[in-house]
Design a protein around this motif. Structure first.
Motif, PDB file in Angstrom:
ATOM      1  N   GLY A  93       0.476   5.560   0.435  1.00 54.80           N
ATOM      2  CA  GLY A  93      -0.366   6.711   0.713  1.00 54.80           C
ATOM      3  C   GLY A  93       0.378   7.998   0.412  1.00 54.80           C
ATOM      4  O   GLY A  93       1.549   8.133   0.747  1.00 54.80           O
ATOM      5  N   ILE A 137      -4.565   7.010  -1.626  1.00 57.98           N
ATOM      6  CA  ILE A 137      -4.004   5.735  -1.184  1.00 57.98           C
ATOM      7  C   ILE A 137      -4.241   4.694  -2.265  1.00 57.98           C
ATOM      8  O   ILE A 137      -5.352   4.588  -2.797  1.00 57.98           O
ATOM      9  CB  ILE A 137      -4.667   5.270   0.135  1.00 57.98           C
ATOM     10  CG1 ILE A 137      -4.518   6.336   1.215  1.00 57.98           C
ATOM     11  CG2 ILE A 137      -4.086   3.934   0.589  1.00 57.98           C
ATOM     12  CD1 ILE A 137      -5.415   6.128   2.414  1.00 57.98           C
ATOM     13  N   ARG A 166       0.849  -1.192   0.000  1.00 53.79           N
ATOM     14  CA  ARG A 166       0.000   0.000   0.000  1.00 53.79           C
ATOM     15  C   ARG A 166       0.882   1.240   0.000  1.00 53.79           C
ATOM     16  O   ARG A 166       1.981   1.228   0.551  1.00 53.79           O
ATOM     17  CB  ARG A 166      -0.963  -0.060   1.163  1.00 53.79           C
ATOM     18  CG  ARG A 166      -0.697   0.814   2.325  1.00 53.79           C
ATOM     19  CD  ARG A 166      -1.686   0.559   3.438  1.00 53.79           C
ATOM     20  NE  ARG A 166      -2.070   1.826   4.034  1.00 53.79           N
ATOM     21  CZ  ARG A 166      -2.738   1.951   5.161  1.00 53.79           C
ATOM     22  NH1 ARG A 166      -3.126   0.897   5.822  1.00 53.79           N
ATOM     23  NH2 ARG A 166      -3.032   3.130   5.639  1.00 53.79           N
TER      24      ARG A 166
END
Length: 88
Positions: free
Chosen positions: A41, A52, A39
């Motif tokens: 962001g 994100i 992930r």
């Protein structure tokens, strides 16, 4: 032998406009942590939003359920793109 559910690789794009939803968002992502490959962001301070991207390898139902929960948060938008990459 136990039946295994097919998984798909997908990317979930999330835009957070209301930071009061960040704690709930992080909890939802934590709950799905077993499926998250990575992930990233990016706080876009000039516009007051956070962007994100979340890459997952999960059963399609799990991805869709997570997207639904994320999209229900106040001030949060989500779109999911599914690849054709699957596992059996």
């Amino acid at each position: 032998m136990e039946d295994q559910v097919a998984t798909r690789v997908a990317i979930m794009g999330i835009i957070v406009e209301d930071t009061t939803s960040v704690e709930q968002l992080n909890e939802l992502l934590h709950e799905s942590g077993q499926y998250i490959i990575g992930r990233m962001g990016i706080p876009y301070r000039a516009r007051g939003v956070n962007v994100i991207s979340v890459v997952l390898d999960a059963p399609q139902d799990e991805i869709s359920a997570l997207a639904g929960k994320v999209g229900a948060l106040v001030g949060v938008s989500v779109k999911t793109l599914f690849s054709n990459v699957t596992s059996e």
